[in-house]
Design a protein around this motif. Structure first.
Motif, mmCIF file in Angstrom:
data_model
loop_
_atom_site.group_PDB
_atom_site.id
_atom_site.type_symbol
_atom_site.label_atom_id
_atom_site.label_comp_id
_atom_site.label_asym_id
_atom_site.label_seq_id
_atom_site.Cartn_x
_atom_site.Cartn_y
_atom_site.Cartn_z
ATOM 1 N N ARG A 1 45.018 42.389 19.232
ATOM 2 C CA ARG A 1 43.864 41.874 19.992
ATOM 3 C C ARG A 1 44.267 40.667 20.847
ATOM 4 N N GLU A 2 45.094 39.805 20.242
ATOM 5 C CA GLU A 2 45.573 38.607 20.946
ATOM 6 C C GLU A 2 46.385 38.989 22.179
ATOM 7 N N LEU A 3 47.319 39.960 21.989
ATOM 8 C CA LEU A 3 48.177 40.419 23.093
ATOM 9 C C LEU A 3 47.317 41.029 24.197
ATOM 10 N N ALA A 4 46.331 41.868 23.794
ATOM 11 C CA ALA A 4 45.463 42.525 24.773
ATOM 12 C C ALA A 4 44.670 41.495 25.567
ATOM 13 N N ALA A 5 44.152 40.489 24.879
ATOM 14 C CA ALA A 5 43.370 39.444 25.557
ATOM 15 C C ALA A 5 44.256 38.680 26.539
ATOM 16 N N GLU A 6 45.475 38.382 26.110
ATOM 17 C CA GLU A 6 46.424 37.650 26.961
ATOM 18 C C GLU A 6 46.775 38.472 28.212
ATOM 19 N N LEU A 7 46.989 39.802 28.024
ATOM 20 C CA LEU A 7 47.306 40.684 29.154
ATOM 21 C C LEU A 7 46.169 40.688 30.170
ATOM 22 N N LEU A 8 44.925 40.787 29.657
ATOM 23 C CA LEU A 8 43.760 40.802 30.548
ATOM 24 C C LEU A 8 43.642 39.492 31.314
ATOM 25 N N LYS A 9 43.827 38.362 30.594
ATOM 26 C CA LYS A 9 43.719 37.049 31.245
ATOM 27 C C LYS A 9 44.776 36.915 32.333
ATOM 28 N N MET A 10 46.003 37.376 32.003
ATOM 29 C CA MET A 10 47.083 37.235 32.974
ATOM 30 C C MET A 10 46.830 38.076 34.221
ATOM 31 N N SER A 11 46.338 39.328 34.018
ATOM 32 C CA SER A 11 46.033 40.180 35.163
ATOM 33 C C SER A 11 44.955 39.539 36.033
ATOM 34 N N ALA A 12 43.962 38.937 35.384
ATOM 35 C CA ALA A 12 42.878 38.272 36.124
ATOM 36 C C ALA A 12 43.428 37.085 36.915
ATOM 37 N N ARG A 13 44.308 36.305 36.264
ATOM 38 C CA ARG A 13 44.888 35.137 36.945
ATOM 39 C C ARG A 13 45.743 35.575 38.127
ATOM 40 N N ARG A 14 46.533 36.663 37.921
ATOM 41 C CA ARG A 14 47.394 37.158 39.016
ATOM 42 C C ARG A 14 46.552 37.639 40.202
ATOM 43 N N ALA A 15 45.403 38.271 39.888
ATOM 44 C CA ALA A 15 44.542 38.788 40.959
ATOM 45 C C ALA A 15 43.854 37.646 41.705
ATOM 46 N N ALA A 16 43.558 36.557 40.983
ATOM 47 C CA ALA A 16 42.783 35.457 41.573
ATOM 48 C C ALA A 16 43.650 34.472 42.360
ATOM 49 N N ARG A 17 44.908 34.328 41.935
ATOM 50 C CA ARG A 17 45.755 33.314 42.584
ATOM 51 C C ARG A 17 46.614 33.932 43.678
ATOM 52 N N PRO A 18 46.743 33.259 44.819
ATOM 53 C CA PRO A 18 47.612 33.810 45.867
ATOM 54 C C PRO A 18 49.083 33.727 45.461
ATOM 55 N N GLY A 19 49.866 34.722 45.852
ATOM 56 C CA GLY A 19 51.296 34.717 45.554
ATOM 57 C C GLY A 19 52.065 34.122 46.723
ATOM 58 N N HIS A 20 53.369 34.313 46.728
ATOM 59 C CA HIS A 20 54.193 33.797 47.826
ATOM 60 C C HIS A 20 54.233 34.834 48.943
ATOM 61 N N ARG A 21 54.057 34.379 50.153
ATOM 62 C CA ARG A 21 54.107 35.290 51.302
ATOM 63 C C ARG A 21 55.495 35.184 51.934
ATOM 64 N N PHE A 22 56.298 36.240 51.786
ATOM 65 C CA PHE A 22 57.645 36.210 52.360
ATOM 66 C C PHE A 22 57.563 36.365 53.871
ATOM 67 N N PRO A 23 58.511 35.742 54.622
ATOM 68 C CA PRO A 23 58.455 35.828 56.087
ATOM 69 C C PRO A 23 58.733 37.239 56.598
ATOM 70 N N SER A 24 58.407 37.471 57.864
ATOM 71 C CA SER A 24 58.665 38.778 58.493
ATOM 72 C C SER A 24 60.166 39.042 58.562
ATOM 73 N N GLU A 25 60.515 40.302 58.888
ATOM 74 C CA GLU A 25 61.924 40.710 58.907
ATOM 75 C C GLU A 25 62.738 39.838 59.866
ATOM 76 N N GLU A 26 63.909 39.428 59.371
ATOM 77 C CA GLU A 26 64.799 38.604 60.191
ATOM 78 C C GLU A 26 66.023 39.414 60.589
#
Length: 421
Positions: free
Chosen positions: A20-45
């Motif tokens: 249950r703990e692992l499942a809750a942690e997985l859900l929280k992490m997926s939610a955090r990943r969806a809510a927070r912006p990631g790194h935007r890599f530059p266009s092709e060089e």
């Protein structure tokens, strides 16, 4: 535990709480990943274009699309979670190398996770060859290295001096710290557990994740089909590749001896899979007898690192003709001169495992053969239904690019399971 004691109930309660703990942690992490912006890599060089031009083959249409989709994901602010499904030898590694190179050019670090030391070592050589001449610093991290070598890599990794680190689950241990991690590549994704994969994501919640597999596990496939993950399919075979002839039948010494003799007669080499370390020495003697004086070597996971490497190297250098092995050979071994595979007790293997094993042969333009033996006294009808379904599926899907069809059949046989594993 004895089933009628309180200990057993206590163990069950602790496991349920842990899940249950692992499942809750997985859900929280997926939610955090969806809510927070990631790194935007530059266009092709320009350097990325130069790196792409260095690919020695003509990319297939599917492969080119998978590369575009992956690099496109990296250039958006949303953290990537992409699964690339493609048959063994269809060019998934090139997709990973383009992504890793883009990551390095964007001044971020990339971690490449492989399930075995042999595959990690092979990836390290492939990446090093492909990235030679470019300002990318690579490192290898496996249990085969000495403590001092590992310490040096850990130190440089934390200081941000290494751009791409390739390793086994050694990369998941607590002492591994990154200067600025931007991309995680998980090869043979079906070989890692849920907690393994999430452990890396937890290190950096906004990091891009690229998973590669020929036969994704039902859970990953289900996530992709329900839109929780993006998926890229590489279904077109490289030109000149032929389907592998697959034969399923009861153990027969004459069939095995003929298969080995035919392969050696055309100048090839043979894998013989016997997946019990305790009785492997007996299997070695039997194969020596069956192959009539051929040079036979042996390899399994309990051997010391240098011994494993030597056995693999000898086979690649054609110093041995037949390799008696455990499933240690299933991940990524690429020796084009080996084109016959014999598997003992095939009914005991999982579908993805058998498919990966079969993918060790037929990697160039020669016709390859795969013999899946079940015990002589047991007919297919008498086997458990799941085992029979797996062997039937392998026989049915012998065509090139059948990995995704097999994965879907696996989803049918086993079910999707709980989304949280």
């Amino acid at each position: 535990s004895s089933l009628d004691t309180r200990t057993w109930e206590e163990v069950k309660r602790q496991v349920a709480a842990g899940v249950r703990e692992l499942a809750a942690e997985l859900l929280k992490m997926s939610a955090r990943r969806a809510a927070r912006p990631g790194h935007r890599f530059p266009s092709e060089e320009a350097m990325e274009r130069e790196f792409a031009d260095g690919f020695p083959y003509e990319p297939t249409e599917d492969q080119a699309r998978a590369i575009l989709e992956t690099l496109g994901d990296m250039m958006t602010p949303r953290p990537m979670d992409r699964l690339v499904v493609g048959d063994v030898g269809f060019g998934k590694t090139e997709v990973a190398m383009r992504a890793a190179f883009k990551c390095a050019m964007g001044l971020k670090q990339c971690a490449v996770l492989a399930p075995t030391t042999v595959l990690a070592d092979q990836h390290f050589r492939t990446f090093s060859r492909r990235m030679a001449g470019f300002p990318v610093r690579l490192a290898l991290m496996t249990r085969f290295q000495t403590k001092s070598e590992q310490r040096a890599v850990l130190c440089d990794l934390a200081a941000g001096k290494i751009d791409v680190v390739i390793g086994t689950s050694r990369l998941l241990q607590k002492d591994v710290r990154y200067g600025d991690l931007g991309l995680i590549v998980i090869d043979e994704e079906h070989r890692f557990g849920v907690s393994d994969k999430e452990c890396l994501k937890k290190k950096r919640e906004t990091v891009d994740v690229l998973a590669l597999s020929a036969t994704p596990i039902p859970r990953s496939l289900h996530q992709s089909m329900t839109g929780l993950r993006q998926i890229s399919l590489i279904e077109s075979a490289p030109s000149g590749r032929q389907p592998i002839v697959t034969r399923v039948g009861p153990w027969d010494e004459r069939v095995a001896a003929t298969a080995i003799a035919d392969e050696l007669a055309r100048g090839g080499q043979v894998y013989y899979v016997h997946n019990r370390v305790r009785t492997m020495a007996d299997a070695l003697s039997a194969v020596k007898r069956l192959s009539g004086g051929a040079r036979v070597a042996m390899v399994h996971g309990r051997m010391k690192g240098p011994d494993v490497e030597k056995a693999m190297w000898d086979l690649a250098q054609r110093k041995s003709d037949v390799l008696v092995a455990s499933t240690i050979i299933e991940s990524g071994l690429d020796i084009p001169s080996v084109n016959t595979l014999l598997v003992e007790d095939a009914q005991d293997f999982g579908l993805a495992q058998l498919y990966q094993l079969r993918g060790r042969v037929g990697r160039e333009k020669s016709r390859a053969y795969c013999y899946l033996f079940h015990p002589a006294g047991v007919s297919l009808k008498d086997m458990p239904e799941d085992a029979r379904a797996r062997l039937d599926a392998l026989k049915e899907f012998g065509a090139l690019g059948a990995g995704i069809k097999l994965a879907l059949r696996d989803l049918e046989i086993r079910g999707a399971g709980d989304l949280l594993g």
